[in-house]
Design a protein around this motif. Structure first.
Motif, PDB file in Angstrom:
ATOM      1  N   PHE A  33      29.972 -38.063  73.456  1.00  0.00           N
ATOM      2  CA  PHE A  33      30.980 -37.873  72.416  1.00  0.00           C
ATOM      3  C   PHE A  33      31.596 -39.215  72.027  1.00  0.00           C
ATOM      4  O   PHE A  33      31.736 -39.535  70.837  1.00  0.00           O
ATOM      5  CB  PHE A  33      32.071 -36.921  72.898  1.00  0.00           C
ATOM      6  CG  PHE A  33      33.298 -36.915  72.029  1.00  0.00           C
ATOM      7  CD1 PHE A  33      34.445 -37.596  72.416  1.00  0.00           C
ATOM      8  CD2 PHE A  33      33.293 -36.269  70.798  1.00  0.00           C
ATOM      9  CE1 PHE A  33      35.577 -37.610  71.609  1.00  0.00           C
ATOM     10  CE2 PHE A  33      34.424 -36.284  69.988  1.00  0.00           C
ATOM     11  CZ  PHE A  33      35.561 -36.960  70.387  1.00  0.00           C
ATOM     12  N   GLY A  34      31.950 -40.013  73.038  1.00  0.00           N
ATOM     13  CA  GLY A  34      32.581 -41.298  72.795  1.00  0.00           C
ATOM     14  C   GLY A  34      31.706 -42.189  71.935  1.00  0.00           C
ATOM     15  O   GLY A  34      32.165 -42.829  70.988  1.00  0.00           O
ATOM     16  N   ALA A  55      29.087 -41.151  70.012  1.00  0.00           N
ATOM     17  CA  ALA A  55      28.800 -40.530  68.714  1.00  0.00           C
ATOM     18  C   ALA A  55      29.993 -40.638  67.775  1.00  0.00           C
ATOM     19  O   ALA A  55      29.833 -40.902  66.580  1.00  0.00           O
ATOM     20  CB  ALA A  55      28.413 -39.068  68.908  1.00  0.00           C
ATOM     21  N   ALA A  56      31.195 -40.423  68.305  1.00  0.00           N
ATOM     22  CA  ALA A  56      32.363 -40.438  67.420  1.00  0.00           C
ATOM     23  C   ALA A  56      32.766 -41.864  67.067  1.00  0.00           C
ATOM     24  O   ALA A  56      33.640 -42.067  66.230  1.00  0.00           O
ATOM     25  CB  ALA A  56      33.520 -39.697  68.058  1.00  0.00           C
ATOM     26  N   ALA A  57      32.148 -42.845  67.704  1.00  0.00           N
ATOM     27  CA  ALA A  57      32.436 -44.225  67.324  1.00  0.00           C
ATOM     28  C   ALA A  57      31.374 -44.755  66.370  1.00  0.00           C
ATOM     29  O   ALA A  57      31.439 -45.875  65.904  1.00  0.00           O
ATOM     30  CB  ALA A  57      32.518 -45.104  68.568  1.00  0.00           C
ATOM     31  N   SER A  58      30.379 -43.876  66.083  1.00  0.00           N
ATOM     32  CA  SER A  58      29.298 -44.294  65.215  1.00  0.00           C
ATOM     33  C   SER A  58      29.041 -43.212  64.165  1.00  0.00           C
ATOM     34  O   SER A  58      28.558 -42.128  64.481  1.00  0.00           O
ATOM     35  CB  SER A  58      28.022 -44.511  66.033  1.00  0.00           C
ATOM     36  OG  SER A  58      26.891 -44.303  65.219  1.00  0.00           O
ATOM     37  N   PRO A  59      29.359 -43.516  62.895  1.00  0.00           N
ATOM     38  CA  PRO A  59      29.246 -42.503  61.844  1.00  0.00           C
ATOM     39  C   PRO A  59      27.852 -41.895  61.733  1.00  0.00           C
ATOM     40  O   PRO A  59      27.710 -40.688  61.529  1.00  0.00           O
ATOM     41  CB  PRO A  59      29.611 -43.265  60.559  1.00  0.00           C
ATOM     42  CG  PRO A  59      30.407 -44.436  61.029  1.00  0.00           C
ATOM     43  CD  PRO A  59      29.913 -44.785  62.383  1.00  0.00           C
ATOM     44  N   PHE A  91      27.303 -39.568  64.609  1.00  0.00           N
ATOM     45  CA  PHE A  91      28.174 -38.407  64.424  1.00  0.00           C
ATOM     46  C   PHE A  91      27.534 -37.423  63.455  1.00  0.00           C
ATOM     47  O   PHE A  91      27.448 -36.221  63.704  1.00  0.00           O
ATOM     48  CB  PHE A  91      29.536 -38.864  63.909  1.00  0.00           C
ATOM     49  CG  PHE A  91      30.612 -37.817  64.000  1.00  0.00           C
ATOM     50  CD1 PHE A  91      31.106 -37.209  62.846  1.00  0.00           C
ATOM     51  CD2 PHE A  91      31.131 -37.443  65.228  1.00  0.00           C
ATOM     52  CE1 PHE A  91      32.108 -36.246  62.942  1.00  0.00           C
ATOM     53  CE2 PHE A  91      32.126 -36.482  65.321  1.00  0.00           C
ATOM     54  CZ  PHE A  91      32.624 -35.885  64.175  1.00  0.00           C
ATOM     55  N   GLN A 117      26.164 -33.619  64.029  1.00  0.00           N
ATOM     56  CA  GLN A 117      26.557 -32.463  63.228  1.00  0.00           C
ATOM     57  C   GLN A 117      25.306 -31.737  62.716  1.00  0.00           C
ATOM     58  O   GLN A 117      25.234 -30.502  62.748  1.00  0.00           O
ATOM     59  CB  GLN A 117      27.398 -32.889  62.027  1.00  0.00           C
ATOM     60  CG  GLN A 117      28.818 -33.269  62.377  1.00  0.00           C
ATOM     61  CD  GLN A 117      29.577 -33.784  61.171  1.00  0.00           C
ATOM     62  OE1 GLN A 117      29.095 -34.663  60.440  1.00  0.00           O
ATOM     63  NE2 GLN A 117      30.757 -33.254  60.940  1.00  0.00           N
ATOM     64  N   PRO A 158      28.844 -30.747  55.555  1.00  0.00           N
ATOM     65  CA  PRO A 158      30.120 -31.235  56.098  1.00  0.00           C
ATOM     66  C   PRO A 158      30.948 -31.865  54.990  1.00  0.00           C
ATOM     67  O   PRO A 158      30.404 -32.309  53.972  1.00  0.00           O
ATOM     68  CB  PRO A 158      29.720 -32.284  57.130  1.00  0.00           C
ATOM     69  CG  PRO A 158      28.245 -32.337  57.148  1.00  0.00           C
ATOM     70  CD  PRO A 158      27.687 -31.424  56.137  1.00  0.00           C
ATOM     71  N   PHE A 159      32.250 -31.908  55.199  1.00  0.00           N
ATOM     72  CA  PHE A 159      33.147 -32.389  54.159  1.00  0.00           C
ATOM     73  C   PHE A 159      32.786 -33.795  53.694  1.00  0.00           C
ATOM     74  O   PHE A 159      32.841 -34.091  52.498  1.00  0.00           O
ATOM     75  CB  PHE A 159      34.603 -32.328  54.634  1.00  0.00           C
ATOM     76  CG  PHE A 159      35.585 -32.767  53.581  1.00  0.00           C
ATOM     77  CD1 PHE A 159      36.419 -33.857  53.781  1.00  0.00           C
ATOM     78  CD2 PHE A 159      35.656 -32.101  52.362  1.00  0.00           C
ATOM     79  CE1 PHE A 159      37.313 -34.260  52.806  1.00  0.00           C
ATOM     80  CE2 PHE A 159      36.540 -32.507  51.374  1.00  0.00           C
ATOM     81  CZ  PHE A 159      37.376 -33.602  51.592  1.00  0.00           C
ATOM     82  N   HIS A 160      32.425 -34.671  54.643  1.00  0.00           N
ATOM     83  CA  HIS A 160      32.206 -36.061  54.234  1.00  0.00           C
ATOM     84  C   HIS A 160      31.028 -36.205  53.274  1.00  0.00           C
ATOM     85  O   HIS A 160      30.925 -37.189  52.550  1.00  0.00           O
ATOM     86  CB  HIS A 160      32.077 -36.994  55.453  1.00  0.00           C
ATOM     87  CG  HIS A 160      30.768 -36.885  56.183  1.00  0.00           C
ATOM     88  ND1 HIS A 160      30.578 -36.009  57.220  1.00  0.00           N
ATOM     89  CD2 HIS A 160      29.599 -37.563  56.043  1.00  0.00           C
ATOM     90  CE1 HIS A 160      29.350 -36.137  57.691  1.00  0.00           C
ATOM     91  NE2 HIS A 160      28.718 -37.070  57.001  1.00  0.00           N
TER      92      HIS A 160
END
Lengths: 173, 455, 240
Positions: free
Chosen positions: B406-407, B409-413, B416, B420, B449-451
């Motif tokens: 998680f750490g 993945a969430a630090a790398s778009p 991430f 998803q 996803p929203f982005h």
């Protein structure tokens, strides 16, 4: 806080804690109230140490020698606190604080001049080496241990009456 | 019964409790009642926040100079006639107390409520030594009769309804069945009165110890605390170190906070200040007074990052508002202290190895922080303990790996996004893997996803 | 006026319609909403579970993505609280990052907070229909102190009847990882929350945190007459 306010506040808070409250201004008054609230057949313990306790004697025909077997204790206490409606019972002068604990009915006499405004005032009145026992008494004993239902009268008294004495019985300053 | 800590089974304990309808109803009623009463009681207090600040500052002052206050207390209490003992741990405290009672040939002991005595399993030890120990606080009396441990630090038998108490008294005391709390209380009064008058010794806790005068302070409603500490000739008081306050001049702040926080009363029926033994010419007080100051891990906590838990004045307000405690009750926590303060104290006193699931027993909602009269930053302490749990190696390896992923993945778009995409595409697999309890409660991820939708 | 929009990982993955609603609201109020594309998550899941290092990795990324001076607005009380109250301490041993965290903490707002305080949106004439009730999320109310703003917004909606929920600020049982670690308790709390909602007779329950609403939505699924669960952004956007 003015003196009348102090008294009123004390009586209100004591009443809210389920204590009976009475005001008397002389020995006759005191005896009248005592005859009302302490049934003549109930053995009453009264230490007879202070003037007011001595003045109570005529109203207590049935005397218990000791508080352990008494139905009621009638005694004068050290003071009271307006902020909380509490009595201040202290062990100095050879007083047995548990005299007000064991019988089912506790009747406490307190002079109006001995009503402290706040808890702070009360604790400030003691010397650095306090008496062995200081107990703040607010209302009769109680519990809510069963289903949070209030039950009055557990191990301590089931009934507390407070008699406030407005002036010294035998002196006019 | 439970001398064995079951905190490791918190989840199982809690799940069992969830299935107990009468327990849940009792806990709900208690929490709601206390919550309302506390709010009502403080509504008329002029400046609650200033009072809390003052109380917090006083408790911190004591913690910062604990040894000094402890020595002051011991010296003054001794001067007033008490004998002060220091007990490093549970076993030494038990031995000291058993020793005093044995020396005096004391067989019957009446006891008023003391959480610390539960913590060290004192009753069982004394009973093994041949003494009869009778709990006199009505709630403690009830659970002693039924052989259970307290489920709440203020109202120990809260988990019992009136029918259960009625049946218990009928069975154990041989009285006619009644479920009227007024009558049940009178039955207890009669049953216990005899014991007070004939007991060899009284055993009590203390809510506070005032260092400057060497005084013990007890807050009680029933009168049993007063009986236990003044009727028998011998009185033994046990309290943990951190219960000190500097002097009786500081007591009013706690008189204003503790009863309101605990039960919504503006003051308990009795506040007893006991200073030493009966002096010559006096008619009140035990002839002999022993005060046992218990460490049992407090000094170690004092030097650590969670030291603020030692400010606790045992009011129970935190557990009354805790959504978790309210739902699963005190026994689920598996040790002496339940609810929010229990999570911290249990973990610190018994160690991560025996209690680590407790650090998860919080949604971090912060309701406890809002009501703590001495401003213990409980949520911050939970987070610190969760970090400690990871550091000490008590987290599940899969979770550790998952958090590492998680750490990253969430630090790398791009990672991430990839994550998803994968969970979206393989959602049924994620659900199966995650289980119906967890992933089954999540909705299906959105197709876009929203982005991706943002211009 | 320009703001940076932090969607949050939950909205991004599960509730993009909340993000859409936010964009619609900003358009209406003439606010230029910039959506930094590299954003991911605030790091709460790791932080709350005690994995400070992993949380720091995510937080560092957040701080670099949201560098700047404009306000950051997010449709989540818990995420705003994470950045505002936890980020500075997370970097307490690194003076440069700590300073960056403090600056960023000073410019992040939860949506309803921003709408009321900066845009006075409650005076703009929202409209709608039906009965709505409100769940007060824990971090939003207790950490950020945002208790009134959502109510001000909802009560300003013409044609909408607002009914307060009993125990509105009692935790719904989501608690992030709590839902995964103690699902039995989480469900029990969500069920109680659903009871409170149903007691209001409202047809819609709203709130400011997607996590809570997701948990509440799950509890609602089992009810005979489920109440609609909508994020406040959606309720307001539909009321424009």
């Amino acid at each position: 806080m003015t003196s009348p306010d102090l008294l009123r506040r004390f009586l209100e808070n004591a009443g809210n804690a389920a204590a009976g409250t009475h005001i008397v201004s002389d020995a006759t008054d005191l005896c009248r109230v005592l005859s009302d609230i302490v049934p003549g057949t109930d053995p009453a313990f009264c230490p007879g140490l202070t003037d007011k306790e001595k003045a109570a004697a005529p109203a207590l025909p049935c005397r218990a020698a000791d508080y352990a077997g008494a139905a009621a204790t009638v005694e004068e206490v050290y003071g009271a606190i307006a902020e909380t409606g509490s009595l201040v019972c202290v062990s100095s002068s050879g007083r047995a604080v548990q005299a007000g604990l064991l019988p089912a009915h506790h009747v406490a006499i307190v002079s109006r001049e001995r009503i402290f405004a706040t808890l702070d005032d009360c604790f400030a009145s003691f010397p650095e080496d306090p008496p062995t026992n200081i107990t703040l008494v607010t209302g009769p004993s109680r519990t809510a241990d069963i289903e949070l239902t209030l039950a009055i009268g557990v191990h301590g008294p089931e009934r507390l009456d407070i008699i406030v004495f407005l002036s010294e019985p035998c002196s006019e300053a | 019964m439970s001398d064995v800590q079951t905190s490791l089974a918190f989840r199982a304990n809690a799940t069992r409790a969830l299935g107990d309808a009468s327990l849940r109803s009792a806990m709900r009623q208690a929490a709601d009642t206390f919550g309302t009463k506390r709010a009502d009681a403080f509504a008329s207090v002029a400046d609650l926040e200033a009072l809390r600040d003052k109380a917090s500052a006083l408790r911190l002052q004591v913690l910062d100079r604990l040894q000094e206050y402890e020595e002051m207390f011991a010296s003054r209490a001794t001067k007033a006639g008490a004998t002060v003992h220091r007990a490093r741990d549970a076993s030494s405290a038990r031995e000291i107390i058993a020793g005093i009672l044995t020396d005096r040939g004391a067989k019957t002991v009446v006891k008023s409520k003391s959480m610390v005595s539960e913590e060290i399993h004192l009753n069982a030890h004394l009973e093994k030594a041949g003494m009869e120990v009778l709990e006199t606080d009505l709630g403690e009396y009830i659970i002693q009769l039924v052989g259970e441990t307290p489920s709440h630090i203020i109202v120990p038998a809260i988990h019992k309804n009136r029918q259960q108490v009625g049946r218990l008294f009928a069975e154990k005391l041989g009285v006619e069945y009644t479920e009227d709390p007024q009558v049940l209380t009178k039955i207890a009064r009669r049953a216990i009165r005899e014991k007070f008058l004939n007991a060899d010794a009284g055993l009590s806790g203390a809510n506070f110890a005032a260092a400057a005068s060497g005084s013990l302070v007890l807050f009680t409603n029933e009168g049993n605390g007063r009986m236990v500490t003044t009727v028998p000739p011998l009185h033994i008081a046990i309290l943990s170190l951190e219960k000190m306050i500097p002097s009786l001049a500081d007591l009013p702040t706690f008189i204003r906070l503790l009863p309101r926080s605990a039960t919504g009363q503006s003051i308990t029926s009795y506040v007893s200040v006991i200073t030493g033994t009966r002096k010559p010419g006096e008619a009140t007080g035990a002839k002999e007074l022993h005060i046992v100051l218990l460490d049992n891990g407090r000094t170690e906590i004092l030097s650590g990052e969670c030291r603020e838990i030692l400010k606790c004045i045992r009011c129970g307000a935190c557990m009354n508002v805790c959504p978790v405690y309210r739902t699963v009750g005190g026994h689920s926590y598996g040790w002496t202290y339940p609810g929010p303060m229990g999570i911290v104290l249990t973990t610190l006193l018994t160690g991560m190895a025996k209690s680590h699931p407790l650090v998860d027993a919080s949604t971090l909602c912060g309701a406890c922080v809002e009501v703590c009269p001495v401003r213990i930053p409980l949520v911050d302490l939970f987070l610190k303990l969760r970090e400690r749990r990871v550091r000490e190696g008590f987290s599940k390896p899969m979770e550790k790996r998952g958090m590492r992923v998680f750490g990253k993945a969430a630090a790398s778009p791009s990672l991430f996004s990839a994550g998803q995409f994968l969970s979206r595409t393989f959602w049924p697999l994620v659900r199966a893997f995650g289980g119906k309890d967890v992933a089954g409660r999540l909705p299906r991820p959105a197709n876009v996803p929203f982005h991706r939708q943002v211009p | 006026m320009r703001v940076q929009l932090f969607g949050t990982c939950l909205v991004d993955s599960f509730f993009p319609e909340v993000g859409e609603s936010m964009l619609k609201l900003f358009r209406r109020f003439g606010v230029t909403a910039v959506f930094p594309k590299k954003q991911t998550c605030c790091g709460q899941p790791a932080f709350n579970a005690g994995y400070a290092d992993d949380a720091r990795a995510v937080a560092s990324h957040f701080l670099s993505v949201f560098d700047g001076d404009d306000p950051i607005v997010t449709p989540s009380g818990s995420c705003a609280a994470m950045v505002k109250h936890r980020y500075p301490d997370l970097f307490r041993t690194d003076p440069v990052m700590h300073a960056k965290a403090e600056r960023t903490a000073g410019r992040i707002y939860e949506l309803s907070q921003f709408l009321v305080r900066f845009l006075r949106a409650h005076e703009s004439g929202f409209a709608g229909k039906g009965t709505v009730t409100y769940h007060s999320s824990c971090h939003l109310a207790r950490d950020l102190g945002v208790r009134d703003e959502p109510l001000i917004l909802l009560q300003s909606m013409k044609g909408v009847r607002f009914v307060p929920m009993p125990d509105a600020s009692r935790c719904c049982g989501f608690g992030g990882m709590f839902m995964a670690k103690l699902p039995e308790i989480s469900c029990a709390l969500a069920d109680e929350k659903a009871d409170s909602i149903l007691a209001t007779g409202a047809d819609t329950v709203t709130g400011c945190d997607a996590g809570c609403l997701m948990n509440i939505g799950d509890a609602m699924k089992k009810r005979a007459k489920p109440v609609q669960v909508r994020h406040i952004a959606q309720v307001l956007a539909e009321g424009l």
